[in-house]
Design a protein around this motif. Sequence first.
Motif, PDB file in Angstrom:
ATOM      1  N   GLU A  32      45.115  28.864  43.200  1.00  0.00           N
ATOM      2  CA  GLU A  32      45.278  29.988  42.275  1.00  0.00           C
ATOM      3  C   GLU A  32      44.351  29.827  41.065  1.00  0.00           C
ATOM      4  O   GLU A  32      43.694  30.768  40.643  1.00  0.00           O
ATOM      5  N   ARG A  33      44.303  28.602  40.548  1.00  0.00           N
ATOM      6  CA  ARG A  33      43.431  28.339  39.387  1.00  0.00           C
ATOM      7  C   ARG A  33      41.967  28.497  39.748  1.00  0.00           C
ATOM      8  O   ARG A  33      41.162  28.982  38.961  1.00  0.00           O
ATOM      9  N   ARG A  36      41.195  32.062  39.768  1.00  0.00           N
ATOM     10  CA  ARG A  36      41.172  32.606  38.405  1.00  0.00           C
ATOM     11  C   ARG A  36      39.884  32.221  37.678  1.00  0.00           C
ATOM     12  O   ARG A  36      39.212  33.061  37.077  1.00  0.00           O
ATOM     13  N   SER A  39      36.829  33.916  39.254  1.00  0.00           N
ATOM     14  CA  SER A  39      36.841  35.345  38.932  1.00  0.00           C
ATOM     15  C   SER A  39      36.399  35.558  37.488  1.00  0.00           C
ATOM     16  O   SER A  39      35.635  36.481  37.169  1.00  0.00           O
ATOM     17  N   ASP A  40      36.878  34.684  36.607  1.00  0.00           N
ATOM     18  CA  ASP A  40      36.538  34.795  35.189  1.00  0.00           C
ATOM     19  C   ASP A  40      35.032  34.562  34.978  1.00  0.00           C
ATOM     20  O   ASP A  40      34.375  35.300  34.236  1.00  0.00           O
ATOM     21  N   TYR A  97      42.916  39.142  40.778  1.00  0.00           N
ATOM     22  CA  TYR A  97      41.963  39.255  39.657  1.00  0.00           C
ATOM     23  C   TYR A  97      40.910  40.321  39.950  1.00  0.00           C
ATOM     24  O   TYR A  97      39.820  40.307  39.390  1.00  0.00           O
TER      25      TYR A  97
END
Length: 269
Positions: A32-33, A36, A39-40, A97
């Motif tokens: 998940e991280r 994230r 995506s960021d 995301y």
Amino acid sequence: MEQQRPLRRIVVKVGTSTLTRETGSLNLHNMERLARVLSDLEGMGHQMVLVSSGAIGIGTKKLRLPERPTQLRMKQAAAAVGQCMMMHVYDKFFSEYNRTVAQILLTGEDVDAPVRSEHLRNTFESLLELGVIPVVNENDSVSSAEIETGKCKVLGDNDTLSAMVARLCGADLLILLSDIDGLYDADPRTHRSARLIHHVQAITPELEAAAGGAGTWRGTGGMTTKLHAAQLCLESGIDMVIANGNNMEAVYGIVAGQDVGTRFSARRG
Ligand code: GLU
């Protein structure tokens, strides 16, 4: 800290030890991280490519096999099952995301063959142009380049594969996320004084010796394959960093040029 040149294209490689738990279950926290952070970074203007291992490990669990298969054909079958599940989970997390992922499975032979590598390059270019995050793995179920060793690794290693992908995509940076903080000057498990090497400009015989032999403290994929990947990157002017995948937030620091893990770069110093 050295002045960073703008990083347009970044390849991040994650190993099975980052993506799964010791029980064989998915490490949903890390996955998940990872989704994230990538995506960021994409949102910050970088073009991201993910090279992900884990297919065989995840397939083993999904098939409820008592242990990781030893037969090549069973490993290939497990990879076919695990790859499917892994992509499903990536798709779910990246979708949260608002990112689109694509699956690319390839072999070293595909990258070496002129026509196939041209097709691959075009596919990567088009996906990145479209803002898609390609998720790459070795095509384990068809790969014929690898030979049973009877030891640790049977199929090819994704460290080398990720360096080949970084070259193929014209990446500026390759980040190898493993279960080790970086390259040490000695085995940190047995040498309390072992120090993390922060920066490497050339792969020397001393470094190769520091990477150790089989069965030592190396990351799951092996420090030797990581040094091989680093050599490929150094030859192509691509920076490469080895860092611990259990600290996903550190990827921001790596992209910002901070001293995280071990950085291989010909330019510095
Ligand atoms: N391609 C293999 C898998 O997805 C892993 C290769 C590696 O760990 O380097 O299971």
